[in-house]
Design a protein around this motif. Structure first.
Motif, PDB file in Angstrom:
ATOM      1  N   HIS A   2       0.814  -1.217   0.000  1.00 59.23           N
ATOM      2  CA  HIS A   2       0.000   0.000   0.000  1.00 59.23           C
ATOM      3  C   HIS A   2       0.847   1.266   0.000  1.00 59.23           C
ATOM      4  CE1 HIS A   2      -2.963  -3.079   0.956  1.00 59.23           C
ATOM      5  NE2 HIS A   2      -3.813  -2.281   0.341  1.00 59.23           N
ATOM      6  N   ALA A  53      -6.575   1.852  -0.489  1.00 55.72           N
ATOM      7  CA  ALA A  53      -5.542   2.121   0.522  1.00 55.72           C
ATOM      8  C   ALA A  53      -5.684   1.282   1.783  1.00 55.72           C
ATOM      9  CB  ALA A  53      -5.597   3.597   0.902  1.00 55.72           C
ATOM     10  N   LEU A  87      -6.147   1.189   5.915  1.00 59.14           N
ATOM     11  CA  LEU A  87      -7.044   1.976   6.771  1.00 59.14           C
ATOM     12  C   LEU A  87      -6.333   2.642   7.947  1.00 59.14           C
ATOM     13  CD1 LEU A  87     -10.200  -0.333   6.934  1.00 59.14           C
ATOM     14  CD2 LEU A  87      -9.620   1.447   5.275  1.00 59.14           C
ATOM     15  N   THR A 135     -11.660  -8.323   0.266  1.00 58.79           N
ATOM     16  CA  THR A 135     -10.586  -8.586   1.238  1.00 58.79           C
ATOM     17  C   THR A 135     -10.869  -7.853   2.555  1.00 58.79           C
ATOM     18  OG1 THR A 135      -9.339  -6.942  -0.043  1.00 58.79           O
ATOM     19  CG2 THR A 135      -8.749  -9.238  -0.337  1.00 58.79           C
ATOM     20  N   ASP A 156      -4.687  -3.402  11.826  1.00 57.54           N
ATOM     21  CA  ASP A 156      -5.368  -3.163  10.551  1.00 57.54           C
ATOM     22  C   ASP A 156      -5.096  -4.373   9.675  1.00 57.54           C
ATOM     23  OD1 ASP A 156      -6.428  -2.258   8.195  1.00 57.54           O
ATOM     24  OD2 ASP A 156      -4.850  -0.771   7.808  1.00 57.54           O
ATOM     25  N   ALA A 215      -6.660  -7.326   6.659  1.00 53.74           N
ATOM     26  CA  ALA A 215      -7.665  -7.870   5.757  1.00 53.74           C
ATOM     27  C   ALA A 215      -8.328  -9.057   6.445  1.00 53.74           C
ATOM     28  CB  ALA A 215      -6.993  -8.324   4.458  1.00 53.74           C
ATOM     29  N   ALA A 244      -3.785  -9.395   2.362  1.00 49.42           N
ATOM     30  CA  ALA A 244      -4.321  -8.421   1.402  1.00 49.42           C
ATOM     31  C   ALA A 244      -4.022  -8.889  -0.028  1.00 49.42           C
ATOM     32  CB  ALA A 244      -3.688  -7.054   1.643  1.00 49.42           C
ATOM     33  N   ARG A 279       4.756  -9.195  20.252  1.00 52.66           N
ATOM     34  CA  ARG A 279       4.797  -7.790  19.842  1.00 52.66           C
ATOM     35  C   ARG A 279       3.394  -7.259  19.622  1.00 52.66           C
ATOM     36  NH1 ARG A 279       3.775  -6.169  14.367  1.00 52.66           N
ATOM     37  NH2 ARG A 279       4.409  -7.629  12.736  1.00 52.66           N
ATOM     38  N   SER A 327       1.358  -3.111  14.598  1.00 55.41           N
ATOM     39  CA  SER A 327       1.895  -1.802  14.185  1.00 55.41           C
ATOM     40  C   SER A 327       3.324  -1.570  14.650  1.00 55.41           C
ATOM     41  CB  SER A 327       1.018  -0.612  14.597  1.00 55.41           C
ATOM     42  OG  SER A 327      -0.197  -0.643  13.884  1.00 55.41           O
ATOM     43  N   ARG A 373       6.015  -3.238  13.900  1.00 59.56           N
ATOM     44  CA  ARG A 373       6.881  -3.341  12.714  1.00 59.56           C
ATOM     45  C   ARG A 373       6.774  -2.053  11.889  1.00 59.56           C
ATOM     46  NH1 ARG A 373       6.139  -3.611   7.597  1.00 59.56           N
ATOM     47  NH2 ARG A 373       3.892  -3.436   7.977  1.00 59.56           N
TER      48      ARG A 373
HETATM   49  P1  NDP Z   1      -0.867  -8.051   7.779  1.00 62.32           P
HETATM   50  O1  NDP Z   1      -1.288  -9.457   7.925  1.00 62.32           O
HETATM   51  O2  NDP Z   1       0.469  -7.769   7.209  1.00 62.32           O
HETATM   52  O3  NDP Z   1      -0.949  -7.286   9.182  1.00 62.32           O
HETATM   53  C1  NDP Z   1      -2.155  -7.174   9.844  1.00 62.32           C
HETATM   54  C2  NDP Z   1      -1.986  -6.517  11.184  1.00 62.32           C
HETATM   55  O4  NDP Z   1      -1.416  -7.450  12.079  1.00 62.32           O
HETATM   56  C3  NDP Z   1      -1.078  -5.297  11.202  1.00 62.32           C
HETATM   57  O5  NDP Z   1      -1.594  -4.374  12.111  1.00 62.32           O
HETATM   58  C4  NDP Z   1       0.245  -5.893  11.652  1.00 62.32           C
HETATM   59  O6  NDP Z   1       1.132  -4.956  12.240  1.00 62.32           O
HETATM   60  C5  NDP Z   1      -0.223  -6.917  12.640  1.00 62.32           C
HETATM   61  N1  NDP Z   1       0.721  -8.002  12.811  1.00 62.32           N
HETATM   62  C6  NDP Z   1       1.342  -8.732  11.856  1.00 62.32           C
HETATM   63  N2  NDP Z   1       2.121  -9.675  12.410  1.00 62.32           N
HETATM   64  C7  NDP Z   1       1.992  -9.534  13.757  1.00 62.32           C
HETATM   65  C8  NDP Z   1       2.549 -10.204  14.881  1.00 62.32           C
HETATM   66  N3  NDP Z   1       3.387 -11.217  14.720  1.00 62.32           N
HETATM   67  N4  NDP Z   1       2.192  -9.800  16.107  1.00 62.32           N
HETATM   68  C9  NDP Z   1       1.325  -8.773  16.264  1.00 62.32           C
HETATM   69  N5  NDP Z   1       0.765  -8.092  15.255  1.00 62.32           N
HETATM   70  C10 NDP Z   1       1.096  -8.474  14.008  1.00 62.32           C
HETATM   71  O7  NDP Z   1      -1.939  -7.224   6.940  1.00 62.32           O
HETATM   72  P2  NDP Z   1      -2.968  -7.639   5.791  1.00 62.32           P
HETATM   73  O8  NDP Z   1      -2.245  -8.272   4.650  1.00 62.32           O
HETATM   74  O9  NDP Z   1      -4.097  -8.388   6.361  1.00 62.32           O
HETATM   75  O10 NDP Z   1      -3.462  -6.164   5.361  1.00 62.32           O
HETATM   76  C11 NDP Z   1      -2.516  -5.197   4.937  1.00 62.32           C
HETATM   77  C12 NDP Z   1      -3.167  -3.901   4.645  1.00 62.32           C
HETATM   78  O11 NDP Z   1      -4.031  -4.003   3.532  1.00 62.32           O
HETATM   79  C13 NDP Z   1      -4.006  -3.279   5.759  1.00 62.32           C
HETATM   80  O12 NDP Z   1      -3.432  -2.030   6.068  1.00 62.32           O
HETATM   81  C14 NDP Z   1      -5.395  -3.109   5.153  1.00 62.32           C
HETATM   82  O13 NDP Z   1      -6.079  -1.919   5.511  1.00 62.32           O
HETATM   83  C15 NDP Z   1      -5.082  -3.094   3.670  1.00 62.32           C
HETATM   84  N6  NDP Z   1      -6.253  -3.522   2.913  1.00 62.32           N
HETATM   85  C16 NDP Z   1      -7.060  -2.575   2.349  1.00 62.32           C
HETATM   86  C17 NDP Z   1      -8.193  -2.961   1.675  1.00 62.32           C
HETATM   87  C18 NDP Z   1      -9.145  -1.968   1.093  1.00 62.32           C
HETATM   88  O14 NDP Z   1     -10.151  -2.372   0.556  1.00 62.32           O
HETATM   89  N7  NDP Z   1      -8.909  -0.687   1.179  1.00 62.32           N
HETATM   90  C19 NDP Z   1      -8.526  -4.377   1.490  1.00 62.32           C
HETATM   91  C20 NDP Z   1      -7.625  -5.269   2.174  1.00 62.32           C
HETATM   92  C21 NDP Z   1      -6.520  -4.849   2.849  1.00 62.32           C
HETATM   93  P3  NDP Z   1       2.437  -4.469  11.399  1.00 62.32           P
HETATM   94  O15 NDP Z   1       1.908  -3.635  10.267  1.00 62.32           O
HETATM   95  O16 NDP Z   1       3.262  -3.722  12.385  1.00 62.32           O
HETATM   96  O17 NDP Z   1       3.122  -5.727  10.912  1.00 62.32           O
END
Ligand code: NDP
Ligand code: PYC
Length: 339
Positions: free
Chosen positions: A50, A124, A126, A162, A180, A182, A187, A306, A309, A311
């Motif tokens: 993103h 984007a 969220l 998603t 945040d 999916a 995603a 952890r 967010s 990371r």
């Molecule tokens: P991830 O699976 O990469 O991450 C999801 C969340 O989990 C993040 O807040 C992440 O924090 C956290 N996380 C990941 N690993 C750990 C861990 N080991 N321990 C604790 N927390 C963890 O994200 P997705 O692939 O599911 O989604 C990515 C983005 O795509 C999102 O921002 C979403 O808004 C966007 N999206 C937008 C859409 C739209 O229609 N506009 C549709 C689908 C997705 P960190 O980032 O720090 O790793």
């Protein structure tokens, strides 16, 4: 500074590139600024799916004619705790910017308030929106459907988007608690990046057209993505369809994909953002909810786990200090949009 595989840019350079590309393709100046803020934030926080990659997605969507390049958002003050912004078919960012001051004022006056964005194109993450609301000391929740790419648990045909769910809680210091994700296993943008890089995807992200597991990114994109957590992700995804679709008078992911009609644009429809003021329940002097929440977070990190967010925030610090590193092939594809 460049090497053969990546190009390093300062955040100002990322913003300049984004402005140049979006302007070259006819996006109106106030939309250019709002979209650029989101793209820079994504790249800054090392959210590759993103960040600047979305410039390719935005320009593709502009070329389909499925997004208005210049519609002005129209704010409708529906009720004491409700505000709606009609984006007029434009990207969601400017509509959010226009609506969020009303959301914050209403949440502080009523204890809780909701903002519906309608008729917007959403490409984007969220969390930038969540962070804007949480910076006001409010608790925030945001959801949006997308295109029907994801099969319900137990099924094999794409039905859900998603459908991300994002939540934020204020903390002392600059980094709030935010997750945040999916409701698909990942995603779609992440699978697209795997396809671009020629890399296999893990099992559990998608199936082929016959519902068989696949590790091939292109096959999963053409078949169906899977929800995270089986029936639980499936139900959460259904919730997003309902509360950011029919509840606010906007499209489901299936309707969004039908509207797209094969053009390949980003999802079209609505977004629901809810803001809650802790003072609504706790009174104006409320403060100990913050300390009690910190005890919960300490309980997580105290075990070596952890916070979501973390990371991203670490990436932010790195990017602010030394810029971002963009795969050269992606950078070249973006520069080519200026030709
Ligand atoms: P991830 O699976 O990469 O991450 C999801 C969340 O989990 C993040 O807040 C992440 O924090 C956290 N996380 C990941 N690993 C750990 C861990 N080991 N321990 C604790 N927390 C963890 O994200 P997705 O692939 O599911 O989604 C990515 C983005 O795509 C999102 O921002 C979403 O808004 C966007 N999206 C937008 C859409 C739209 O229609 N506009 C549709 C689908 C997705 P960190 O980032 O720090 O790793
Ligand atoms: O990555 O699934 C995704 C996505 C859809 C809309 C914006 N991002």
């Amino acid at each position: 500074m460049t090497d053969t595989d990546t190009v390093t840019l300062t955040l100002d350079e990322v913003a300049a590139l984004s402005r140049a590309v979006l302007t070259r393709h006819g996006l109106a100046p106030d939309h250019v600024e709002a979209v650029t803020e989101t793209i820079v934030a994504g790249e800054r926080d090392e959210c590759a799916a993103h960040g600047v990659y979305r410039l390719l997605v935005c320009i593709n969507t502009l070329k389909t004619g499925k997004v208005s390049p210049d519609a002005q958002p129209v704010v409708d003050d529906v009720a004491p705790a409700l505000v709606r912004v009609d984006a007029g078919g434009a990207f969601a960012q400017l509509a959010f910017k226009r609506g969020v001051p009303h959301l914050i004022t209403k949440a502080k006056a009523s204890g809780i308030a909701a903002l519906a964005l309608n008729n917007c194109v959403h490409f984007a993450a969220l969390w930038p929106e969540i962070e804007t609301v949480v910076a006001e000391g409010l608790v925030a929740l945001a959801v949006t459907p997308s295109h029907a790419w994801v099969a319900p648990a137990g099924g094999r045909k794409p039905l859900f988007g998603t459908n991300p769910i994002a939540f934020g809680w204020p903390r002392p210091g600059p980094f709030p608690y935010v997750f945040d994700f999916a409701t698909s296993a990942v995603a779609r943008g992440e699978i697209e990046l795997h396809r671009r890089a020629g890399k296999p995807i893990p099992e559990g992200w998608g199936v082929d057209g016959d519902g068989q597991p696949t590790t091939d990114a292109a096959t999963a994109l053409a078949g169906a993505m899977l929800t995270f957590g089986g029936h639980k992700g499936s139900a959460l995804s259904t919730m997003v369809e309902l509360i950011a679709g029919p509840l606010i008078g906007d499209m489901t992911s299936a309707e969004s994909l039908a509207f797209d009609d094969g053009a390949g644009s980003s999802p079209y429809g609505g977004e629901l953002i809810v803001a809650i003021d802790p003072a609504g329940f706790l009174g104006a002097a409320a403060a100990d909810h913050i300390a009690r929440a910190e005890a919960v977070f300490d309980g997580i990190t105290g075990q070596g786990a952890r916070l979501p967010s973390q990371r991203r925030y670490e990436g932010r610090v790195r990017s602010l200090a030394s810029g971002v590193h963009i795969p050269r092939a992606l950078y070249d594809d973006i520069r080519a949009l200026l030709d």
